[in-house]
Design an enzyme around this catalytic site. Structure first.
Site, PDB file in Angstrom:
ATOM      1  N   CYS A  99       8.300  56.762   1.816  1.00  0.00           N
ATOM      2  CA  CYS A  99       9.380  55.846   1.567  1.00  0.00           C
ATOM      3  C   CYS A  99      10.326  57.558   1.095  1.00  0.00           C
ATOM      4  O   CYS A  99       9.877  58.145   1.292  1.00  0.00           O
ATOM      5  CB  CYS A  99       8.654  55.327   0.100  1.00  0.00           C
ATOM      6  SG  CYS A  99       7.718  54.170   0.081  1.00  0.00           S
ATOM      7  N   GLY A 110      11.180  55.313   6.229  1.00  0.00           N
ATOM      8  CA  GLY A 110      10.175  54.156   6.501  1.00  0.00           C
ATOM      9  C   GLY A 110      11.578  53.218   6.442  1.00  0.00           C
ATOM     10  O   GLY A 110      12.485  52.538   6.315  1.00  0.00           O
ATOM     11  N   ASN A 165       8.282  57.663  -3.950  1.00  0.00           N
ATOM     12  CA  ASN A 165       7.364  57.818  -2.871  1.00  0.00           C
ATOM     13  C   ASN A 165       6.181  58.450  -2.655  1.00  0.00           C
ATOM     14  O   ASN A 165       6.380  59.824  -4.020  1.00  0.00           O
ATOM     15  CB  ASN A 165       8.603  58.806  -2.383  1.00  0.00           C
ATOM     16  CG  ASN A 165       8.139  59.912  -1.011  1.00  0.00           C
ATOM     17  OD1 ASN A 165       9.014  60.727  -1.104  1.00  0.00           O
ATOM     18  ND2 ASN A 165       7.545  59.254  -0.105  1.00  0.00           N
ATOM     19  N   GLY A 166       5.690  58.339  -2.369  1.00  0.00           N
ATOM     20  CA  GLY A 166       3.748  59.611  -2.117  1.00  0.00           C
ATOM     21  C   GLY A 166       3.125  58.377  -2.396  1.00  0.00           C
ATOM     22  O   GLY A 166       3.057  57.300  -1.853  1.00  0.00           O
ATOM     23  N   TYR A 202       8.738  68.321   9.610  1.00  0.00           N
ATOM     24  CA  TYR A 202       9.862  67.112  10.841  1.00  0.00           C
ATOM     25  C   TYR A 202       9.324  65.971   9.994  1.00  0.00           C
ATOM     26  O   TYR A 202      10.843  65.387   9.897  1.00  0.00           O
ATOM     27  CB  TYR A 202       7.586  66.107  11.083  1.00  0.00           C
ATOM     28  CG  TYR A 202       8.095  64.498  12.197  1.00  0.00           C
ATOM     29  CD1 TYR A 202       9.250  65.291  13.146  1.00  0.00           C
ATOM     30  CD2 TYR A 202       6.889  63.739  11.837  1.00  0.00           C
ATOM     31  CE1 TYR A 202       8.770  63.058  13.936  1.00  0.00           C
ATOM     32  CE2 TYR A 202       7.621  62.514  11.917  1.00  0.00           C
ATOM     33  CZ  TYR A 202       8.019  62.235  12.584  1.00  0.00           C
ATOM     34  OH  TYR A 202       8.495  61.121  13.015  1.00  0.00           O
TER      35      TYR A 202
END
Length: 501
Positions: free
Chosen positions: A30, A57, A131-132, A278
């Site tokens: 996310c 995302g 996020n996670g 990345y």
């Protein structure tokens, strides 16, 4: 127990995003974004921030805006540009916006799992973007399921929100309630939380996922922006101030020129190294430089470790290109653009049929025969996870006339799944966990194959960058986790494997 506030906008559609064949790279969880600014179009600013973070995302997007004590929420399936238009944004005035882009890791790809999560408390509504990934989600659900909680999703993010809600309703203020909730959580979490008393930004104790903040306009005005990456700040003209540090809770108040910062956890730093390789955009700043510079360095290191005679170095767009340029610079072999990417392909709602895929439909990448014909190629990519699309790419390059294809990967072999916010398969689907280097080479039908060493990957990072989480390469998980997670994603490991720190 009180749930979403009345007046929230409902989703315009409830369709599942069909997933095409999984790519040969990690898929991120996310992106979070927040802006606290008076007399500013905060919903529009959040839209552009999410647009910059779209790579993190593509399944759903949402924005919650605070205005005179009320919260208006709009979220739906699809890209940011599909979920929002100017009419929607015009109906979302306010001084605080919380935004989210989602790629599902906990909870399926459905509109009920889109974020932000908005709940009511005795102190008013709040919105949370995450996020996670938590590794104790089952345990946390048991803790927050008091018989009155009305769960509307299957995400760990909603569980964090319920933990905050219940702490507030026990009598704590926002800062103490958030910290109390965080201490119930184990795993990776970078959070933006909007409340009637201001904006909060949080990272887990290891800092596995990134989070930064900056100021919008004159710092004295106290207009604040929080973003998963610096590219989210830059798109709206905000000035980077600092990272939210691992284990830190930062409170921003409208009009305050200085945030209030407190440490709630002390753990060794373990930023996900794949953010460097990345995930994050190459123009985002990590440790005082763009990731483009780091990715060029690992390309140079890769050339020193595993160069081979060839006529041309090409990168797999887009993430392989900086490393390919570095490889070319170090080796002296010319760099060229041999693959063209369709930059308008996202997570489309229309997928090619199996017959179309078997016929070789090239939705995302197309080779240039006049560049590649008769050439010995070195092909640089950032990772190989499953080996499926990489194999098809090699066939396409040979069909375009390449006489040799040597594949070089600017990361070590991915041998272990991630539990901290990356959607990796069980270990039996990770090609490097199932095959030797020689077997992978034969499977991909390349003339040679080499990966960047773990030492080279870490040494290329700046010294002050500290330690990283590299569990996907070595199985050294920094956060102990529920054994059911280990058994499901580490089914191919020898008996008795345990999470290590």
């Amino acid at each position: 127990m009180r749930q979403n506030p009345e007046g929230s906008l409902k989703s315009r559609r409830s369709v599942h995003v069909l997933k095409a064949e999984r790519p040969d790279r990690m898929e991120e969880a996310c992106g979070v974004f927040a802006v606290l600014a008076g007399e500013q179009p905060v919903a529009n600013l959040a839209y552009f921030g999410l647009y910059a973070l779209q790579h993190r995302g593509q399944e759903s997007a949402g924005i919650a805006v605070f205005n005179e004590g009320k919260v208006r929420l709009h979220k739906d399936m699809g890209l940011v540009s599909q979920v929002f238009d100017q009419d929607v944004l015009a109906r979302m005035p306010g001084d605080l916006a919380i935004g989210h882009n989602r790629y599902s890791t906990t909870g399926s790809s459905r509109v009920c799992n889109a974020q932000p999560v908005v709940l009511m408390t005795r102190l008013g509504a709040f919105a949370l973007a995450h996020n996670g990934n938590l590794v104790n989600a089952r345990e946390l659900r048991e803790l927050v399921d008091d018989g009155q909680a009305e769960f509307t999703s299957t995400t760990d993010s909603e569980l964090i929100a319920f933990a905050v809600q219940q702490a507030v309703d026990r009598g704590l203020d926002w800062s103490d309630a958030i910290e109390a909730a965080l201490k119930l959580c184990r795993g990776a979490f970078s959070l933006a939380i909007g409340t009637p008393d201001g904006l909060f930004a949080v990272r887990d104790g290891h800092g596995i996922r990134p989070l930064v903040f900056g100021t919008l306009g004159d710092p004295a005005t106290g207009h604040w922006v929080v973003s998963s990456e610096t590219c989210g700040l830059e798109i709206i003209g905000a000035r980077y101030v600092d990272d939210v540090q691992p284990g830190e809770l930062v409170r921003f108040e409208l009009g305050s020129a200085e945030p209030q910062r407190r440490r709630w956890s002390e753990e060794p730093n373990r930023l996900c190294v794949f953010e460097m390789i990345y995930f994050a955009r190459p123009d985002s700043q990590f440790f005082g430089e763009s990731l483009y510079s780091y990715r060029q360095r690992i390309g140079r290191t890769l050339a020193r470790e595993s160069c081979v005679e060839a006529d041309l170095v090409i990168g797999v767009p887009d993430s392989g290109i900086p490393a390919a340029i570095g490889f070319s610079q170090e080796s002296g072999i010319p760099y060229g653009d041999g693959l063209i990417k369709n930059r308008y392909v996202g997570r489309t709602f229309i997928q090619p049929t199996q017959a179309m895929r078997e016929a070789g439909i090239r939705v995302k990448l197309n080779p240039l025969p006049d560049v590649l014909a008769g050439k010995r190629l070195i092909v640089i990519d950032d990772s190989i996870v499953r080996g499926t699309t990489s194999r098809k790419l090699v066939v396409a390059l040979r069909d375009a006339g390449a006489t040799e294809v040597h594949m070089r990967i600017s990361s070590p072999p991915v041998t272990h799944p991630c539990f901290y916010g990356i959607d990796t398969d069980t270990q039996d689907q990770l090609i490097a966990a199932q095959m030797t280097l020689e077997q992978i080479k034969d499977h991909l039908k390349v003339d040679s194959l080499a990966y960047l060493s773990k030492e080279g990957m870490l040494e290329a990072a700046k010294a002050e960058s500290g330690h990283f989480c590299s569990a996907c390469f070595d199985g050294q998980y920094p956060i102990p986790m529920d054994q059911t997670l280990l058994s499901s994603k580490l089914m191919m490991e020898p008996a008795g494997i345990a999470a290590t720190s």
